[in-house]
Design a protein around this motif. Structure first.
Motif, PDB file in Angstrom:
ATOM      1  N   UNK A 192      -3.989  14.399   4.338  1.00 47.19           N
ATOM      2  CA  UNK A 192      -5.209  13.987   5.048  1.00 47.19           C
ATOM      3  C   UNK A 192      -5.344  12.471   4.999  1.00 47.19           C
ATOM      4  N   UNK A 193      -5.098  11.899   3.844  1.00 50.02           N
ATOM      5  CA  UNK A 193      -5.177  10.450   3.682  1.00 50.02           C
ATOM      6  C   UNK A 193      -4.152   9.743   4.569  1.00 50.02           C
ATOM      7  N   UNK A 194      -2.971  10.313   4.672  1.00 54.91           N
ATOM      8  CA  UNK A 194      -1.929   9.751   5.527  1.00 54.91           C
ATOM      9  C   UNK A 194      -2.363   9.760   6.987  1.00 54.91           C
ATOM     10  N   UNK A 195      -2.924  10.865   7.451  1.00 55.70           N
ATOM     11  CA  UNK A 195      -3.371  10.958   8.844  1.00 55.70           C
ATOM     12  C   UNK A 195      -4.519   9.993   9.135  1.00 55.70           C
ATOM     13  N   UNK A 196      -5.421   9.864   8.192  1.00 56.67           N
ATOM     14  CA  UNK A 196      -6.540   8.933   8.378  1.00 56.67           C
ATOM     15  C   UNK A 196      -6.025   7.499   8.450  1.00 56.67           C
TER      16      UNK A 196
END
Length: 72
Positions: free
Chosen positions: A5-9
């Protein structure tokens, strides 16, 4: 899962910044092309302040040179 999720954000933010930069750059270039920061009257005053007697031919040459430089 959290790292995904952090990567996508992070990826979304980076892409958003890049797209925003190019849109702003294109808009600004278009604005400056339509509304140049200096016009013939300003050139005439500038030349007179430098002690030169500006002819219309000289003004036109300088304007063309600036437009040519701006289009590069």
């Amino acid at each position: 899962m959290n790292w995904m999720i952090l990567l996508w954000i992070t990826l979304g933010i980076v892409i958003g910044i890049a797209i925003g930069f190019f849109i702003a750059r294109k808009t600004m270039m278009s604005y400056l092309k339509k509304n140049p920061p200096i016009n013939e009257q300003m050139l005439r005053v500038m030349l007179m302040q430098m002690g030169q007697n500006p002819s219309q031919k000289k003004i036109n040459q300088m304007m063309k040179a600036m437009q040519k430089q701006q289009s590069k």
